[in-house]
Design a protein around this motif. Sequence first.
Motif, PDB file in Angstrom:
ATOM      1  N   SER A  55      11.458  71.378 -79.286  1.00 16.72           N
ATOM      2  CA  SER A  55      10.556  70.247 -79.480  1.00 16.72           C
ATOM      3  C   SER A  55      11.147  69.245 -80.456  1.00 16.72           C
ATOM      4  N   ARG A  56      10.504  68.100 -80.567  1.00 13.88           N
ATOM      5  CA  ARG A  56      10.945  67.081 -81.518  1.00 13.88           C
ATOM      6  C   ARG A  56      10.925  67.627 -82.938  1.00 13.88           C
ATOM      7  N   ARG A  57       9.921  68.411 -83.269  1.00 10.07           N
ATOM      8  CA  ARG A  57       9.816  68.968 -84.625  1.00 10.07           C
ATOM      9  C   ARG A  57      11.012  69.862 -84.927  1.00 10.07           C
TER      10      ARG A  57
ATOM     11  N   LEU B 276      16.738  70.373 -87.861  1.00 13.04           N
ATOM     12  CA  LEU B 276      18.101  70.915 -87.824  1.00 13.04           C
ATOM     13  C   LEU B 276      19.016  70.276 -88.865  1.00 13.04           C
ATOM     14  N   GLY B 277      18.870  68.984 -89.083  1.00 16.23           N
ATOM     15  CA  GLY B 277      19.763  68.297 -90.006  1.00 16.23           C
ATOM     16  C   GLY B 277      21.057  67.879 -89.319  1.00 16.23           C
TER      17      GLY B 277
ATOM     18  N   MET C 104      15.266  69.804 -74.249  1.00 20.41           N
ATOM     19  CA  MET C 104      14.909  69.309 -75.566  1.00 20.41           C
ATOM     20  C   MET C 104      14.371  67.894 -75.515  1.00 20.41           C
ATOM     21  N   ASP C 105      13.580  67.557 -76.522  1.00 21.08           N
ATOM     22  CA  ASP C 105      13.195  66.173 -76.714  1.00 21.08           C
ATOM     23  C   ASP C 105      14.464  65.370 -76.976  1.00 21.08           C
TER      24      ASP C 105
ATOM     25  N   LEU D 194      15.802  79.058 -83.434  1.00 21.67           N
ATOM     26  CA  LEU D 194      14.730  78.089 -83.341  1.00 21.67           C
ATOM     27  C   LEU D 194      14.397  77.758 -81.887  1.00 21.67           C
ATOM     28  N   GLY D 195      13.199  77.297 -81.661  1.00 23.30           N
ATOM     29  CA  GLY D 195      12.758  76.945 -80.320  1.00 23.30           C
ATOM     30  C   GLY D 195      11.990  78.060 -79.674  1.00 23.30           C
TER      31      GLY D 195
END
Length: 342
Positions: A27-29, A34-35, A124-125, A335-336
């Motif tokens: 997602s966008r979040r 991630l940086g 992904m976004d 993540l994700g």
Amino acid sequence: MNTMTLDSHADVRPHLATQPSRLRVLSRRVIDELGYDTAMVLDAVERAYLGLASGASDNPRKLMTQPPSKHSVAYSMLGRDGGRRTVGFKTSYKHDLGHGREAQKYYTTLLMFDDATGMPVAMMDGSLVGALRTPAVSALIARAAAPHASTALVVGTGTQGRMALPFLLTALPGVERLIVHGRYQAGIEAVRNTLKRFHPGREVEVSTDLARAANEADIVLGVAGAGVRDAVRHADLKRGALALLVGYGIHADALHRADYRIATSEAQMQVTGLDLADERGALPPVDAQLPDILLGRKPARRADDEIVFAFNSGMIVTDIALGRVLADAAHAKGLGEEIELW
């Protein structure tokens, strides 16, 4: 903020998905968390263009559809990054084009597959990917076409306006004077804050006279939205200037009267640059495309006093290159969310 690094000698890191039927959704979040650093993004984007120029990668012409009312626009893009052996599909849809940026609805996705293993990488976004690769491409063009620039002007304070200067200074640290022209105080402050985030100690001037600021700039970046009221004309540009258009803010006559013309892709320009066409509906030919410039096949300009116009249109191969870096980083951190889609 955590910072990722990119191994310039790596081909591609294998994706570790357990089943072909599972797809990691980012997602966008998650992507925002991630940086990144500007040098890493520049490297990923430059290598994507080099792969395209060498024939290792592929970037077919994008497709566009728009209703007669022009209240929305949609794009579909397909590409393959040979260096990372990744195939990607990108979609982009924007609604309510006649309203301000806050009222518009915008959705973009990037779906990638590992062409070495046949496994899905991620969906992904695509908003952050696009927000990063576009100013990185502009910075690569500026480094090639205006290597000795000392003054840069950014027209627009939206997402691209905010990211333009950090990437430009990464590619051209010798640029001494930075100017921004915009209508919204909040946007101007965002440009200042973003610049300080990546280049502490650097300051940006605010222009109140666009023609005058353009006449003093070696690089003019047009990154404003469609509703921009002001535009830099050819007559406003100094000799030897680079006028680089991403969105709006540079008049079409700067393209038609330029001494030399650059595009990331002439084919893409024929799709997304139609608003720059003359009264006959025609665009002038391009003298050089960015992949050929990066490989030294074509010059970025022929003489120091030429006015160069550059058109930066998005190319899926750069989204794939950067998206793969981000997706691999997300996978490494767990993540994700994995869903069983097929």
